[in-house]
Design a protein around this motif. Structure first.
Motif, mmCIF file in Angstrom:
data_model
loop_
_atom_site.group_PDB
_atom_site.id
_atom_site.type_symbol
_atom_site.label_atom_id
_atom_site.label_comp_id
_atom_site.label_asym_id
_atom_site.label_seq_id
_atom_site.Cartn_x
_atom_site.Cartn_y
_atom_site.Cartn_z
ATOM 1 N N PRO A 131 0.791 -1.231 0.000
ATOM 2 C CA PRO A 131 0.000 0.000 0.000
ATOM 3 C C PRO A 131 0.827 1.287 0.000
ATOM 4 N N VAL A 132 1.911 1.290 -0.758
ATOM 5 C CA VAL A 132 2.728 2.499 -0.881
ATOM 6 C C VAL A 132 2.664 2.950 -2.334
ATOM 7 N N VAL A 133 2.162 4.168 -2.534
ATOM 8 C CA VAL A 133 2.011 4.725 -3.883
ATOM 9 C C VAL A 133 2.865 5.981 -3.962
ATOM 10 N N ASP A 134 3.834 5.968 -4.868
ATOM 11 C CA ASP A 134 4.728 7.111 -5.059
ATOM 12 C C ASP A 134 5.354 7.543 -3.734
ATOM 13 N N ILE A 191 -4.216 3.390 -7.592
ATOM 14 C CA ILE A 191 -4.517 4.634 -6.881
ATOM 15 C C ILE A 191 -4.931 4.276 -5.458
ATOM 16 N N ALA A 192 -4.790 5.261 -4.563
ATOM 17 C CA ALA A 192 -5.156 5.027 -3.166
ATOM 18 C C ALA A 192 -5.469 6.361 -2.506
ATOM 19 N N PHE A 193 -6.198 6.309 -1.407
ATOM 20 C CA PHE A 193 -6.492 7.508 -0.630
ATOM 21 C C PHE A 193 -5.455 7.668 0.485
ATOM 22 N N ARG A 194 -5.135 8.925 0.788
ATOM 23 C CA ARG A 194 -4.240 9.237 1.905
ATOM 24 C C ARG A 194 -4.877 10.357 2.713
ATOM 25 N N PHE A 195 -5.042 10.132 4.013
ATOM 26 C CA PHE A 195 -5.628 11.103 4.921
ATOM 27 C C PHE A 195 -4.514 11.913 5.569
ATOM 28 N N LEU A 196 -4.602 13.235 5.493
ATOM 29 C CA LEU A 196 -3.598 14.115 6.059
ATOM 30 C C LEU A 196 -4.230 14.999 7.125
ATOM 31 N N GLU A 197 -3.520 15.225 8.207
ATOM 32 C CA GLU A 197 -3.984 16.164 9.220
ATOM 33 C C GLU A 197 -2.782 16.816 9.880
#
Length: 198
Positions: A131-134, A191-197
């Motif tokens: 699960p690592v994209v770029d 493609i994948a989602f990444r949540f940032l906070e």
């Protein structure tokens, strides 16, 4: 950890490979173990393919990775075996008109004695074990009242884990999965989602 995965399709197989590689005791469950593909039966990184009930009995955690159209029937059939266990619903659907309850909640309806968690539904099977994209770790969203063990499994696979809330928030994850499917049609499945906070 002992994990039973009910379903031998792309999601179930990917989770079996990834969790087995992370040193978990994993078995797969099929309606007909003899019909499992040679790839599943012969690969050293995927353990035994049993019948669905035996796989459910094996796992302290049981993952439902069957088609959405049959998941509540499968869960209901295995309800006695799943009582007292953490059950992970990975399924997605395009609900029928008028159906506004999340699929995970309908799974929980037929498993009143299990702890149902929604997870592993917002990314393609191809990225389930990588699960690592770029260079960025994908986020795995989970929803349920008792998510600790599922958070640990997702982290073992390499995900950054975000708890969305209790199982009443599972519908948001199912909507997010449908958005992932929409994007994948135009952009491909890598493609994948990444949540940032902050």
């Amino acid at each position: 950890m002992r994990i039973g995965i009910v379903g031998t399709g792309s999601v179930g197989s990917a989770l079996a490979r990834g969790l087995s590689a992370a040193n978990h005791d994993v078995v797969l469950g099929s309606r007909d173990p003899s019909s499992a593909s040679p790839d599943l039966r012969d690969r050293a990184d995927v353990v035994a393919v049993l019948d669905q009930r035996a796989a459910a009995a094996h796992g302290d955690v049981v993952v439902l990775a069957v088609p959405a159209g049959v998941v509540t029937d499968v869960a209901s059939d295995l309800a006695d075996t799943l009582a007292g266990k953490t059950v992970v619903d990975t399924t997605n659907e395009y609900p029928a008109a008028g159906e506004d309850r999340a699929l995970a909640l309908r799974v929980a309806d037929v498993l009143p004695e299990a702890a149902v968690v929604k997870a592993f539904n917002t990314i393609g099977a191809e990225r389930m074990t990588d699960p690592v994209v770029d260079g960025e770790r994908a986020t795995m969203f989970v929803a349920g009242a008792e998510t600790d063990v599922v958070e640990r499994l997702a982290a073992d696979l390499g995900f950054d884990v975000v708890v969305a809330g209790d199982l009443s928030t599972a519908g948001h994850l199912e909507h997010l999965a449908r958005f992932w499917i929409h994007l994948s049609v135009a952009r491909g499945r890598d493609i994948a989602f990444r949540f940032l906070e902050s």
